[in-house]
Design a protein around this motif. Structure first.
Motif, mmCIF file in Angstrom:
data_model
loop_
_atom_site.group_PDB
_atom_site.id
_atom_site.type_symbol
_atom_site.label_atom_id
_atom_site.label_comp_id
_atom_site.label_asym_id
_atom_site.label_seq_id
_atom_site.Cartn_x
_atom_site.Cartn_y
_atom_site.Cartn_z
ATOM 1 N N ASN A 193 -4.126 -4.728 -2.682
ATOM 2 C CA ASN A 193 -4.298 -3.942 -1.456
ATOM 3 C C ASN A 193 -5.631 -4.238 -0.775
ATOM 4 O O ASN A 193 -5.772 -4.063 0.442
ATOM 5 N N ARG B 59 0.823 -1.209 0.000
ATOM 6 C CA ARG B 59 0.000 0.000 0.000
ATOM 7 C C ARG B 59 0.857 1.260 0.000
ATOM 8 O O ARG B 59 0.436 2.308 -0.511
ATOM 9 N N GLU C 55 2.811 -6.138 -8.450
ATOM 10 C CA GLU C 55 2.354 -6.286 -7.066
ATOM 11 C C GLU C 55 2.434 -7.731 -6.576
ATOM 12 O O GLU C 55 2.830 -7.987 -5.434
ATOM 13 N N GLN D 51 2.677 1.022 -3.831
ATOM 14 C CA GLN D 51 1.777 1.002 -4.983
ATOM 15 C C GLN D 51 0.337 1.134 -4.483
ATOM 16 O O GLN D 51 -0.403 0.154 -4.373
ATOM 17 N N PRO D 52 -0.089 2.352 -4.201
ATOM 18 C CA PRO D 52 -1.401 2.565 -3.571
ATOM 19 C C PRO D 52 -2.581 2.060 -4.394
ATOM 20 O O PRO D 52 -3.643 1.784 -3.832
ATOM 21 N N ASP D 53 -2.430 1.940 -5.720
ATOM 22 C CA ASP D 53 -3.544 1.511 -6.564
ATOM 23 C C ASP D 53 -3.524 0.014 -6.858
ATOM 24 O O ASP D 53 -4.296 -0.463 -7.703
ATOM 25 N N ALA D 54 -2.687 -0.747 -6.183
ATOM 26 C CA ALA D 54 -2.575 -2.184 -6.456
ATOM 27 C C ALA D 54 -3.870 -2.904 -6.084
ATOM 28 O O ALA D 54 -4.504 -2.604 -5.067
ATOM 29 N N LEU D 55 -4.255 -3.882 -6.905
ATOM 30 C CA LEU D 55 -5.473 -4.648 -6.645
ATOM 31 C C LEU D 55 -5.354 -5.471 -5.363
ATOM 32 O O LEU D 55 -6.326 -5.647 -4.634
#
Length: 351
Positions: free
Chosen positions: A35, A26, A305, A29-33
């Motif tokens: 997460n 997170r 990710e 890579q805040p937009d990772a699935l």
């Protein structure tokens, strides 16, 4: 230890590593699935139940006093925990940007070494009760369990589990009556403490000779494990004892009561079970390194990710096995030999 419990220790530790790997993901890579797939902290609940089980089966039928019990637990827990806690404190003091969840604070370091619940100064909300190595909060509970468990060793085996449950309940109720801004009251007034008792009761059932057939045990393990992970992911606003503790106890109980004696040993999983304590404590260093490396990777295809999470799991496991084989195990052997040396060197009486 039963080989199936070694497997479960390894799985529990890997669940915790996975949970913290997603937290690191997170950050990078805040937009990772992935997460959204944040679960795994229920591995801690497996450890609490396992702890109670192991403490019971290793002491119930043996003449062991409180002093010997405490010495064994200190030798087993303290050296590695102190070494890594002091390392984390040193890193936080010298290079504070590396460990995001650790801030150097001398009173906090002292409380960590003494296994005292303390507010972690790295928490901006001033609410999180955690030592220098954040996952070490569970060891504060473990040492609390050991303190009470050892104090009751003088009681008969028939009475001891219920005396332990009653003592924990009395302290729990007292803590719930105290103001919840008192750190110790909030910490020891958490329902998670009863997971240790569930483990003790499972150990009692095991020593009574009761077993489960695979046709019953494996479906129960699958259902309870799924419920545990689902509740872990959902984070229901209910006491942890009920949301994940009871399902964890069912998993541990069924795994312990199934006969694994005729099954081939899974060597790597057994080894990782041996190294689970090292894995549990050391993985924060590996994950911090993975986070730093991720931001400097030269190619976009490397910033995947799934690869990041797999790397965290594999690298943490390899580092833990090396730490176990090169530090934890030799030091444990040395300290045990030092404890036995006085008896071996005692003078022989003349004939």
């Amino acid at each position: 230890m039963l080989v199936q419990l070694q497997y479960l220790r390894a799985i529990a530790a890997l669940m915790v590593v996975y949970f913290h790997a997603i937290l690191q993901l997170r950050n990078v890579q805040p937009d990772a699935l992935l997460n959204g797939a944040l679960f795994g902290k229920s591995g801690v609940d497996l450890f609490f139940v396992l702890s109670g089980f192991v403490m019971w089966i290793t002491t119930a039928d043996k003449a062991i006093g409180a002093r010997e019990f405490y010495t064994r637990r200190i030798v087993r827990i303290v050296p590695l925990y102190w070494a890594l806690s002091l390392l984390a404190a040193f890193v936080a003091f010298v290079v504070p940007s590396i460990l995001k969840s650790t801030v150097f604070d001398l009173p906090h370091v002292v409380a960590t070494l003494l296994f005292l619940p303390w507010i972690n100064p790295a928490d901006p909300a001033g609410y999180m009760i955690a030592p220098v190595i954040v996952p070490g909060w569970t060891l504060n509970y473990e040492m609390y369990f050991y303190l009470l468990f050892g104090a009751l060793l003088g009681l008969t085996k028939a009475v001891r589990p219920y005396a332990l449950a009653g003592l924990l309940l009395a302290i729990f109720l007292l803590c719930r009556l105290l103001p919840q801004d008192v750190t110790a009251a909030r910490f020891y007034g958490d329902s998670v403490i009863f997971e240790f008792v569930l483990g003790v009761l499972i150990g009692k059932v095991y020593l009574d000779g009761r077993r489960l057939g695979g046709a019953v045990a494996w479906p129960l393990i699958a259902v309870a494990g799924a419920v545990m992970v689902y509740n872990d992911w959902m984070e229901w606003d209910v006491p942890r004892l009920f949301s994940v503790g009871v399902p964890a106890a069912i998993v541990v109980g069924c795994v312990a009561l199934v006969d694994f004696s005729r099954k081939p040993v899974v060597g790597w999983l057994n080894l990782l079970g041996d190294a689970s304590f090292s894995l549990y404590l050391s993985h924060i260093f590996v994950l911090a390194g993975a986070r730093m490396i991720y931001g400097k990777l030269p190619f976009d295809w490397m910033r995947n990710e799934a690869l990041f999470v797999v790397f965290c799991l594999v690298a943490s496991s390899v580092a833990a096995v090396l730490l176990h084989l090169l530090f934890e195990k030799p030091l444990d052997r040395f300290l045990r030999s030092r404890r036995q040396a006085p008896a071996q060197l005692s003078p022989v009486r003349p004939a």
